[in-house]
Scaffold this motif. Structure first.
Motif, PDB file in Angstrom:
ATOM      1  N   ILE A  10      35.567  39.338  43.552  1.00 55.27           N
ATOM      2  CA  ILE A  10      36.485  38.850  42.524  1.00 55.27           C
ATOM      3  C   ILE A  10      36.485  39.849  41.372  1.00 55.27           C
ATOM      4  N   SER A  11      37.658  40.366  41.068  1.00 49.75           N
ATOM      5  CA  SER A  11      37.753  41.368  40.003  1.00 49.75           C
ATOM      6  C   SER A  11      37.959  40.741  38.624  1.00 49.75           C
ATOM      7  N   ILE A  12      38.377  39.474  38.593  1.00 43.33           N
ATOM      8  CA  ILE A  12      38.618  38.807  37.312  1.00 43.33           C
ATOM      9  C   ILE A  12      37.273  38.519  36.660  1.00 43.33           C
ATOM     10  N   GLN A  13      37.085  39.085  35.483  1.00 49.92           N
ATOM     11  CA  GLN A  13      35.791  38.957  34.827  1.00 49.92           C
ATOM     12  C   GLN A  13      35.723  37.680  33.993  1.00 49.92           C
ATOM     13  N   SER A  14      34.513  37.191  33.857  1.00 47.33           N
ATOM     14  CA  SER A  14      34.266  36.046  32.974  1.00 47.33           C
ATOM     15  C   SER A  14      33.768  36.574  31.634  1.00 47.33           C
ATOM     16  N   GLY A  15      33.880  35.741  30.611  1.00 45.04           N
ATOM     17  CA  GLY A  15      33.346  36.125  29.322  1.00 45.04           C
ATOM     18  C   GLY A  15      31.832  36.056  29.313  1.00 45.04           C
ATOM     19  N   PRO A  16      31.202  36.538  28.235  1.00 49.56           N
ATOM     20  CA  PRO A  16      29.744  36.543  28.180  1.00 49.56           C
ATOM     21  C   PRO A  16      29.148  35.167  27.912  1.00 49.56           C
ATOM     22  N   TYR A  17      30.000  34.236  27.413  1.00 56.92           N
ATOM     23  CA  TYR A  17      29.447  32.949  27.007  1.00 56.92           C
ATOM     24  C   TYR A  17      30.442  31.858  27.378  1.00 56.92           C
ATOM     25  N   PHE A  18      29.970  30.610  27.431  1.00 55.97           N
ATOM     26  CA  PHE A  18      30.777  29.533  27.973  1.00 55.97           C
ATOM     27  C   PHE A  18      31.450  28.648  26.921  1.00 55.97           C
ATOM     28  N   THR A  19      31.384  28.995  25.656  1.00 55.34           N
ATOM     29  CA  THR A  19      32.070  28.222  24.628  1.00 55.34           C
ATOM     30  C   THR A  19      32.413  29.129  23.454  1.00 55.34           C
ATOM     31  N   SER A  20      33.304  28.658  22.594  1.00 51.63           N
ATOM     32  CA  SER A  20      33.796  29.484  21.498  1.00 51.63           C
ATOM     33  C   SER A  20      33.284  29.055  20.134  1.00 51.63           C
ATOM     34  N   ASP A  21      32.432  28.026  20.083  1.00 51.50           N
ATOM     35  CA  ASP A  21      32.013  27.513  18.791  1.00 51.50           C
ATOM     36  C   ASP A  21      30.994  28.401  18.098  1.00 51.50           C
ATOM     37  N   MET A  22      30.354  29.288  18.866  1.00 54.38           N
ATOM     38  CA  MET A  22      29.440  30.268  18.290  1.00 54.38           C
ATOM     39  C   MET A  22      29.736  31.618  18.922  1.00 54.38           C
ATOM     40  N   THR A  23      29.274  32.641  18.265  1.00 54.33           N
ATOM     41  CA  THR A  23      29.541  33.997  18.738  1.00 54.33           C
ATOM     42  C   THR A  23      28.528  34.391  19.806  1.00 54.33           C
ATOM     43  N   GLY A  24      29.032  34.618  21.026  1.00 59.49           N
ATOM     44  CA  GLY A  24      28.179  35.105  22.105  1.00 59.49           C
ATOM     45  C   GLY A  24      28.380  36.591  22.295  1.00 59.49           C
ATOM     46  N   VAL A  25      27.292  37.345  22.299  1.00 62.63           N
ATOM     47  CA  VAL A  25      27.371  38.794  22.462  1.00 62.63           C
ATOM     48  C   VAL A  25      26.608  39.201  23.713  1.00 62.63           C
ATOM     49  N   GLY A  26      27.101  40.227  24.381  1.00 67.98           N
ATOM     50  CA  GLY A  26      26.478  40.699  25.603  1.00 67.98           C
ATOM     51  C   GLY A  26      27.537  41.135  26.591  1.00 67.98           C
ATOM     52  N   SER A  27      27.100  41.503  27.767  1.00 68.83           N
ATOM     53  CA  SER A  27      28.031  41.958  28.802  1.00 68.83           C
ATOM     54  C   SER A  27      28.677  40.760  29.492  1.00 68.83           C
ATOM     55  N   ASN A  28      29.764  41.002  30.176  1.00 70.58           N
ATOM     56  CA  ASN A  28      30.433  39.934  30.912  1.00 70.58           C
ATOM     57  C   ASN A  28      29.530  39.395  32.018  1.00 70.58           C
ATOM     58  N   GLY A  29      29.746  38.129  32.337  1.00 76.43           N
ATOM     59  CA  GLY A  29      28.952  37.511  33.387  1.00 76.43           C
ATOM     60  C   GLY A  29      29.351  38.005  34.768  1.00 76.43           C
ATOM     61  N   THR A  42      40.780  29.366  42.575  1.00 80.84           N
ATOM     62  CA  THR A  42      41.290  30.392  43.474  1.00 80.84           C
ATOM     63  C   THR A  42      41.462  31.714  42.728  1.00 80.84           C
ATOM     64  N   PHE A  43      40.925  32.797  43.311  1.00 83.83           N
ATOM     65  CA  PHE A  43      41.032  34.135  42.728  1.00 83.83           C
ATOM     66  C   PHE A  43      41.786  35.031  43.711  1.00 83.83           C
ATOM     67  N   GLN A  44      42.836  35.642  43.250  1.00 81.08           N
ATOM     68  CA  GLN A  44      43.588  36.558  44.087  1.00 81.08           C
ATOM     69  C   GLN A  44      42.974  37.956  43.990  1.00 81.08           C
ATOM     70  N   VAL A  45      42.629  38.500  45.127  1.00 77.64           N
ATOM     71  CA  VAL A  45      42.095  39.866  45.152  1.00 77.64           C
ATOM     72  C   VAL A  45      43.195  40.860  44.780  1.00 77.64           C
ATOM     73  N   LYS A  46      44.390  40.623  45.320  1.00 77.75           N
ATOM     74  CA  LYS A  46      45.550  41.427  44.974  1.00 77.75           C
ATOM     75  C   LYS A  46      46.599  40.497  44.378  1.00 77.75           C
ATOM     76  N   PRO A  47      47.091  40.814  43.208  1.00 77.88           N
ATOM     77  CA  PRO A  47      48.059  39.932  42.550  1.00 77.88           C
ATOM     78  C   PRO A  47      49.250  39.628  43.439  1.00 77.88           C
ATOM     79  N   GLY A  48      49.592  38.339  43.545  1.00 77.71           N
ATOM     80  CA  GLY A  48      50.762  37.913  44.317  1.00 77.71           C
ATOM     81  C   GLY A  48      50.507  37.760  45.793  1.00 77.71           C
ATOM     82  N   GLN A  49      49.291  38.041  46.278  1.00 83.06           N
ATOM     83  CA  GLN A  49      48.987  37.927  47.700  1.00 83.06           C
ATOM     84  C   GLN A  49      48.001  36.790  47.915  1.00 83.06           C
ATOM     85  N   ALA A  50      48.537  35.628  48.281  1.00 84.17           N
ATOM     86  CA  ALA A  50      47.696  34.447  48.463  1.00 84.17           C
ATOM     87  C   ALA A  50      46.832  34.560  49.713  1.00 84.17           C
TER      88      ALA A  50
END
Length: 594
Positions: free
Chosen positions: A102-121, A183-191
């Motif tokens: 999966i090429s779609i990256q997640s953010g470093p933290y799971f909520t926005s109420d505090m500042t999470g710093v670090g690399s993507n998960g 669902t994560f598409q490996v190639k955009p538009g290709q289900a």
């Protein structure tokens, strides 16, 4: 052989019933309490081939776990890794999972109420069990290819710039509306080449393990009175919901439990005396901030510890309780030396949150959190020593949400198919057993129990003595002033009447009677003479005057009659018998004519 086949068929029937019976599935609660900012109750799940992990519950979409590398990347040399101590680390090297392409990256933290710093998960997938049985026979609470994100070095940055490690990850309930997997598409538009990762409630539902894509949770509290947590998928414990139920739509794009319409916050005293100069004070939400208007819409976020509110709101609440603002942490520390501190946190004093009903503008729902549950503890690495704090986060970056501090005393659930979540008051420590109820697949509201919330706290808080003369927040009440005035008038009247009776009694010897009943008798005859016994020769006043031989001196009267006194040079004291006769009007001295 026939008997053997019959046995096999019976076992198969039992297994099929187990797979489709739809009974709610319970999550497991950890024996560990989490957080140097709590303590908090947390759930435990089994990953891979039997690895137990402690984690908070409640977000949507993917679940976030702390990875094997986390402690090495965030711990200061010589200091322990808190997450490892409480079993909150997932060791992927010992699991059965894998990294999906999966090429779609997640953010470093799971909520926005505090500042999470670090690399993507890191995107990851493994098998998860709600129970402890990770064998191949355990299928009703099992989800394969579970949607995960591993955090490798994420830290939280506080207002003072200091960074602190996370204490645990956060488990997802699922997603809405009617979403079974992500669902994560490996190639955009290709289900055809898309990769699916399973979500918890949706997958349990498609496996016929539960009857609906729903959950019901009350996280309870870890201190000072233990209230065990409750989390069911496909249903809820009805005894964890009291008073009125609120149903709120989950807003598009369905990423968080958003849109809770908070109208006001008040401080109230449920019973007994008040540790405040009043028993109730509202208007705290918009105090000092006209931009708030008549309500704010905020999120419900069990993955966050605090009450993330506008600073003006936090300051308005703080002005009524003995706390000091810590600018470095963005929260408030209790002043434990104040005599009001223990009076507030031990008494039936509450912070009450009033929510509007989006389906009925004439209705609102209150959820109350005792200050006993808002007396939480900070510990290392956040502070050097255990420090009581009030969990209003005044540095929430404009992201307003109610977290675990609120959810200690709130029931929280959702129907992820209809995209509606539910809230109501949760009970105190006196739980009335369990009443596990299946949620309907199309439900848009829930029934609460008939249990009384205040009774659920009896014996666990200490009501203060009530004052002899209660006053309002403005000083002495009108009733008190009126009562004092009336009492003064009545008292003066009684004193004057008593003085009249005493004077009458001393001067004339007359008593008093009411409705023929003597209240004070006349003076006895003995009082008027030297003898203390009554003489047998007692004469009437007429007889006495008839025996006098001296000439009389006549005093004029307006009626032509005369009252004659004996002409003597000494005072004569007249005997008065016990019975006194009334003198007729035509009496004229010795010339008495009847």
């Amino acid at each position: 052989m026939k008997a053997f086949l019959s046995t096999i068929a019976s076992v198969a029937t039992l297994l099929s019933v187990r797979l489709v019976d739809g009974a709610p599935q319970a999550a497991r609660w950890s024996n560990q309490t989490l957080g140097p900012d709590g303590p908090w109750n947390a759930v435990a799940v089994t990953l891979g081939n039997g690895q137990d992990v402690t984690i908070y519950a409640g977000k949507m979409w993917e679940s976030y776990f702390l990875s094997e590398a986390y402690c090495g990347n965030t711990s200061v040399e010589g200091q322990p890794c808190y997450a490892q101590q409480v079993g909150a680390i997932y060791d992927e090297s010992k699991g059965t999972g894998y990294k999906p392409n999966i090429s779609i990256q997640s953010g470093p933290y799971f909520t926005s109420d505090m500042t999470g710093v670090g690399s993507n998960g890191t995107r990851y997938a493994d098998v998860i069990h709600l129970g402890t049985d990770a064998s191949s026979w355990a299928t009703t609470d099992k989800v394969e290819n579970f949607d995960m994100v591993l955090m490798n070095d994420t830290e939280l940055q506080y207002p003072n710039g200091n960074k602190y490690p996370l204490f645990a990850g956060c488990l997802s309930f699922g997603a809405a509306p009617n979403v079974m997997n992500q669902t994560f598409q490996v190639k955009p538009g290709q289900a055809s080449s898309a990769i699916n990762a399973s979500l918890l409630a949706g997958t349990l539902y498609t496996q016929n393990s539960i009857d609906s894509q729903t959950f019901g949770m009350h996280i309870g509290s870890a201190a000072p009175e233990k209230i065990p947590g409750s989390l069911w998928f496909g249903g809820y414990d009805r005894n964890r919901a009291v008073n009125e139920m609120l149903a709120i739509p989950i807003a598009d794009p369905y990423l968080v439990f958003s849109g809770a319409p908070l109208q006001d916050i008040s401080i109230d005293v449920v019973k007994g005396g008040s540790p405040f100069p009043w028993n109730s004070k509202g208007g705290l939400l918009a105090s000092g901030n006209s931009s708030i208007g008549n309500r704010i819409n905020l999120d419900i976020n069990p993955c966050s510890p605090y009450l993330n509110l506008p600073k003006s709101t936090c300051d308005a609440i703080a002005a009524e309780i003995p706390v000091n603002y810590d600018e470095g942490l963005g929260i408030y520390l209790w002043n434990t030396t104040s005599p009001d501190y223990s009076r507030i946190v031990r008494s039936p004093s509450i912070l009450s949150f009033t929510f509007a009903d989006t389906n009925d503008n004439s209705r609102s729902v209150n959820i109350s959190v005792p200050f006993m549950h808002l007396n939480l503890t900070l510990d290392q690495p956040l502070v050097d020593k255990p420090t009581p704090y009030f969990p209003c986060n005044a540095a929430s970056n404009g992201y307003y949400a109610l977290g675990r501090a609120f959810l200690q005393d709130a029931f929280f659930g959702a129907n992820l198919k209809t995209a509606i979540y539910f809230m109501s008051q949760a009970p105190g420590p006196n739980l009335n057993g369990q009443s596990v109820t299946i949620m309907d697949d199309e439900c848009r509201t829930l029934q609460t129990s008939a249990n009384d919330w205040a009774t659920s706290w009896d014996g666990h808080w200490t009501p203060l003595p009530e004052p002899d003369s209660p006053t309002s927040s403005g000083g002495t009440s009108t009733a008190t002033i009126a009562g004092a005035s009336v009492g003064g008038v009545v008292g003066f009247s009684l004193l004057a009447f008593a003085s009249f009776l005493i004077l009458r009694y001393r001067k004339y010897g007359k008593g008093i009677s009411l409705c023929g009943i003597p209240l004070v008798n006349d003076k006895p005859a003995a009082y008027y003479g030297a003898n203390t016994t009554e003489s047998p020769n007692t004469k009437s006043p007429i007889e006495y005057w008839q025996q006098q031989q001296q000439p009389a001196m006549e005093l004029p009267t307006n009626h032509g009659n005369a009252w004659q006194l004996p002409a003597t040079d000494r005072a004569v004291e007249m005997e008065t018998p016990r019975i006194v006769y009334e003198m007729p009007d035509n009496y004229s001295g010795n010339n008495y004519r009847p």
